[in-house]
Design a protein around this motif. Structure first.
Motif, PDB file in Angstrom:
ATOM      1  N   GLU A   1       0.736  -1.111   0.182  1.00  0.00           N
ATOM      2  CA  GLU A   1      -0.124   0.089  -0.202  1.00  0.00           C
ATOM      3  C   GLU A   1       0.585   1.202   0.010  1.00  0.00           C
TER       4      GLU A   1
ATOM      5  N   VAL B   1      -0.292   2.922  -3.411  1.00  0.00           N
ATOM      6  CA  VAL B   1      -1.356   3.742  -3.129  1.00  0.00           C
ATOM      7  C   VAL B   1      -1.100   5.368  -3.637  1.00  0.00           C
TER       8      VAL B   1
ATOM      9  N   ARG C   1     -11.051   0.183   2.822  1.00  0.00           N
ATOM     10  CA  ARG C   1     -10.768  -0.886   2.316  1.00  0.00           C
ATOM     11  C   ARG C   1      -9.109  -1.114   2.592  1.00  0.00           C
TER      12      ARG C   1
ATOM     13  N   TYR D   1      -5.820  -3.237   1.291  1.00  0.00           N
ATOM     14  CA  TYR D   1      -5.214  -3.764   0.153  1.00  0.00           C
ATOM     15  C   TYR D   1      -3.738  -4.239   0.602  1.00  0.00           C
TER      16      TYR D   1
ATOM     17  N   GLU E   1      -4.086  -7.606  -4.360  1.00  0.00           N
ATOM     18  CA  GLU E   1      -5.168  -7.177  -4.344  1.00  0.00           C
ATOM     19  C   GLU E   1      -5.248  -5.636  -5.131  1.00  0.00           C
ATOM     20  N   LEU E   2      -3.970  -4.995  -4.840  1.00  0.00           N
ATOM     21  CA  LEU E   2      -3.808  -3.782  -5.560  1.00  0.00           C
ATOM     22  C   LEU E   2      -3.941  -4.032  -7.208  1.00  0.00           C
TER      23      LEU E   2
ATOM     24  N   ARG F   1      -5.406  -6.167  -8.701  1.00  0.00           N
ATOM     25  CA  ARG F   1      -6.914  -6.499  -9.491  1.00  0.00           C
ATOM     26  C   ARG F   1      -7.470  -5.062  -9.465  1.00  0.00           C
ATOM     27  N   MET F   2      -7.285  -4.054  -8.269  1.00  0.00           N
ATOM     28  CA  MET F   2      -7.983  -2.872  -8.261  1.00  0.00           C
ATOM     29  C   MET F   2      -7.521  -2.120  -9.473  1.00  0.00           C
TER      30      MET F   2
END
Length: 391
Positions: free
Chosen positions: A180, A184, A264, A266, A271-272, A274-275
């Motif tokens: 993240e 992010v 949420r 990640y 997960e990141l 797929r986002m």
């Protein structure tokens, strides 16, 4: 000069333009516009619409914050349970009973009709119910977004004081795990680079976008724009919403949030990944040509500077100083976003590596699309609009 040196000089020229000519996208001072002390003379009625699909994991962290809004006017919350299988709707009712606050209505619209994405189908149902209450504003907010108690009051005050039809804040995303921290802040940085907030917020705007997690929308403007029907197929619904509002003559404002946070998690790269991959190719309008241009652009702008510096130093080439200066400008423009996310500045020189990850995610998004897995989210896969409309 070597070929690499020419590429390095080209990258440096691009970074000079990005630094000074792209709406100062790297600055993080676009926050809610000022409002008069005390707010408006009359606080308009607001209905909050929350589309939710399998959100039981985050709802206890987000929904109570909406119910606890300290809003001087009349407000209520409609949560639209979009076919959840984890008890989202039942949990929402239980949270309302436990915490009290604003009135809560939980509804379920059933499976989306052909030609609708799930979120916009849920918003259609929620907005129709909301309009029956005749609110002046709708707050469209995702189920993973937590609001400070004064969030709604500040949003409405900003909209009424400045004559805005859409006020959107990019929620501060969660930054806790290593991945993240790495990915992010760069996600928001890249978004601001593509849609400079200053350009959006001008009286004569040069760009149009919104952040879907937190959108305050004037009801009459939504009706005039035909929202959400006019954008029913959109995967990147926030930008599409903003464009529809702009076409209807509405005024838009977008900035970074101080009182709105995404809860949420990640925790891992998967997960990141797929986002980002879910919508990256849709952002490129499913165009192989735009994909090729994006990959080439990312390589020249973000990957060439560190490669040129290392190779130039080893070979005594002019590429070294051009690549080094470009890399320094890149890291310098990333610094404000890292500070906004309260992250250490030593992450700034790692931006080329993060950009390389985004390059791979974008390519993977195109591969998924051509394999028929397209914009997949929580058990649903959406084809591009042309394909959907032919059904």
């Amino acid at each position: 000069m070597s070929t690499l040196a020419w590429f390095a000089l080209g990258s440096l020229a691009v970074w000079a333009w990005l630094l000074l000519g792209q709406g100062f996208f790297w600055r993080t001072d676009q926050r809610l516009p000022p409002v008069p002390r005390g707010g408006p003379d009359r606080w308009p009625r607001v209905v909050v619409v929350v589309p939710a699909r399998d959100e039981a994991g985050v709802l206890p962290l987000s929904l109570p914050s909406l119910l606890a809004q300290d809003y001087p006017g009349v407000a209520e919350v409609i949560l639209v349970d979009d076919g959840s299988t984890d008890g989202t709707g039942k949990l929402a009712v239980g949270l309302a009973g436990r915490y009290g606050g604003l009135p809560l209505t939980v509804v379920s619209p059933g499976e989306p009709e052909a030609g609708w994405t799930g979120k916009l189908w849920a918003l259609r149902h929620g907005m129709a119910l909301a309009r029956a209450r005749e609110p002046e504003f709708l707050l469209l907010t995702d189920a993973d977004i937590a609001h400070e108690p004064d969030s709604l009051r500040l949003l409405v005050a900003a909209a009424t004081a400045n004559g805005l039809d859409l006020v959107s804040q990019m929620a501060r995303l969660r930054v806790a795990s290593f991945w993240e921290r790495l990915v992010v802040p760069a996600f928001v940085y890249f978004f601001a680079q593509l849609y400079p907030f200053r350009w959006i917020n001008r009286r004569r705007p040069l760009a149009t976008a919104a952040a879907g997690g937190c959108v305050l929308l004037r009801t009459e403007t939504a009706v005039a724009a035909g929202v959400p029907e006019v954008i029913r197929q959109a995967v990147i619904d926030d930008v599409s919403l903003a464009r529809a509002v702009r076409r209807a003559g509405g005024r838009i404002w977008l900035g970074l949030a101080e009182r709105v946070d995404s809860v949420r998690p990640y925790p891992g790269l998967g997960e990141l990944w797929r986002m980002v991959a879910r919508s990256a190719y849709a952002q490129l309008r499913h165009s192989p040509l735009l994909l090729a241009g994006t990959v080439a652009g990312l390589a020249v702008v973000y990957l060439v500077p560190p490669v040129a510096l290392v190779a130039g130093v080893a070979g005594g080439d002019v590429a070294a100083w051009a690549g080094g200066v470009a890399w320094a400008v890149m890291a310098g423009t990333y610094g404000p976003m890292l500070r906004y996310y309260r992250q250490p500045l030593w992450l700034a020189p790692l931006l080329p590596f993060t950009a390389f990850l985004y390059l791979l995610m974008t390519v993977d998004s195109a591969v998924r699309h051509h394999r028929g897995r397209g914009a997949a989210w929580k058990g649903r896969t959406y084809a591009r609009p042309e394909a959907t409309s032919e059904r």
